[in-house]
Scaffold this active site. Structure first.
Site, PDB file in Angstrom:
ATOM      1  CG  HIS A 208      -2.198  -0.747   1.013  1.00 43.40           C
ATOM      2  ND1 HIS A 208      -3.185  -0.548   0.127  1.00 43.40           N
ATOM      3  CD2 HIS A 208      -2.776  -1.782   1.882  1.00 43.40           C
ATOM      4  CE1 HIS A 208      -4.180  -1.326  -0.025  1.00 43.40           C
ATOM      5  NE2 HIS A 208      -3.874  -2.039   1.280  1.00 43.40           N
ATOM      6  N   PRO A 209       1.661   1.317  -1.109  1.00 42.62           N
ATOM      7  CG  PRO A 209       2.186   1.767  -3.319  1.00 42.62           C
ATOM      8  CD  PRO A 209       1.673   0.767  -2.287  1.00 42.62           C
ATOM      9  CD  GLU A 210      -2.407   2.844  -1.161  1.00 39.88           C
ATOM     10  OE1 GLU A 210      -3.700   1.972  -0.831  1.00 39.88           O
ATOM     11  OE2 GLU A 210      -1.404   2.022  -1.538  1.00 39.88           O
ATOM     12  CB  VAL A 211      -0.015   5.102   3.467  1.00 42.69           C
ATOM     13  CG1 VAL A 211       1.240   4.381   3.400  1.00 42.69           C
ATOM     14  CG2 VAL A 211      -0.514   5.862   4.734  1.00 42.69           C
ATOM     15  CE  LYS A 212       6.575   4.453   2.123  1.00 41.21           C
ATOM     16  NZ  LYS A 212       7.058   4.812   3.681  1.00 41.21           N
TER      17      LYS A 212
END
Length: 237
Positions: free
Chosen positions: A130-134
């Site tokens: 879930h890289p979108e959290v960054k």
């Protein structure tokens, strides 16, 4: 229906296949793709000739997640939100078993898609995260939690780190890791095994999955998706 972003196949033995087909964008899930998947699911839910659905991707990726270019277009927010809301709920409420054949990286919305399926197989080259959290987009936590448990789901959602196929298998995110060229055939074989049960029984079993997971999907989804879109994602776009 003529599709631009997906391919569909219906096998004679009752297996429907949806193939994400935007290889130049690593099968990023665009508004158009969601608007094609939703009516496909609507049609197939009432098709007695289809008992199990398999979802996979073209090329080296399962899906890189939502198409980030569309988040930069504030004038399309309503379309983005409405297509996303319908797509997620159509997947969750699809009354027949869904198998994800994860043929490569499944990131962000690609991981969400996999977790909204009932069974997941993956290739040796698959990865999940879930890289979108960054960059300010809250992950869809609840379906992942139901599969791998609170602790690991919190880890992946907070850190944005990705895991490889072997770790995904170890923690129960996927049922098996297959050689890439055999993945789709293994998924089809698994679908045939599922189809050995009567259709009415399969739909009954599928129906009560969502009733035994604590807080229901709808309540969680309104917070994690609807509220996140309105209060967080729009402000960061």
């Amino acid at each position: 229906m003529n599709y631009q972003t997906i391919e569909t196949q219906v096998k004679p033995d009752g297996i429907g296949i949806v193939i994400l087909n935007r290889p130049e964008k690593r099968n990023a899930i665009s508004i158009r793709m969601r608007q094609e998947i939703s009516p496909c699911l609507s049609e197939w839910r009432n098709n007695n000739g289809i008992g199990v659905l398999v979802i996979t991707g073209v090329g080296k990726a399962f899906s890189a997640g939502f198409d980030l270019d569309e988040f930069k277009q504030q004038e399309r927010f309503d379309e983005l939100f409405e297509s996303s809301t319908r797509y997620h709920r159509d997947l969750w409420n699809f009354p027949k078993p869904i198998i994800a054949a994860v043929n490569g990286p499944a990131m962000g919305g690609g991981l969400d898609l996999a977790t909204l399926c009932d069974i997941r197989l993956c290739s040796e080259s698959a990865s999940f995260g879930h890289p979108e959290v960054k960059f300010g987009a809250p992950p869809l936590y609840t379906p992942l939690r139901w599969i791998i448990g609170d602790g690991l789901a919190r880890d992946l959602c907070l850190t944005g780190r990705w895991i490889d196929a072997q770790e995904a298998h170890r923690i129960g995110l996927v049922s098996a890791v297959e050689e890439g060229e055999l993945l789709l055939e293994r998924a089809i074989q698994l679908a045939r095994t599922v189809l050995e049960a009567p259709a009415a029984t399969l739909q009954f079993v599928k129906g009560f999955f969502s009733c035994n997971v604590g807080k229901g999907f709808e309540e969680s989804f309104q917070i994690e998706h609807d509220q996140a879109f309105r209060e967080i994602i729009l402000k960061h776009s």
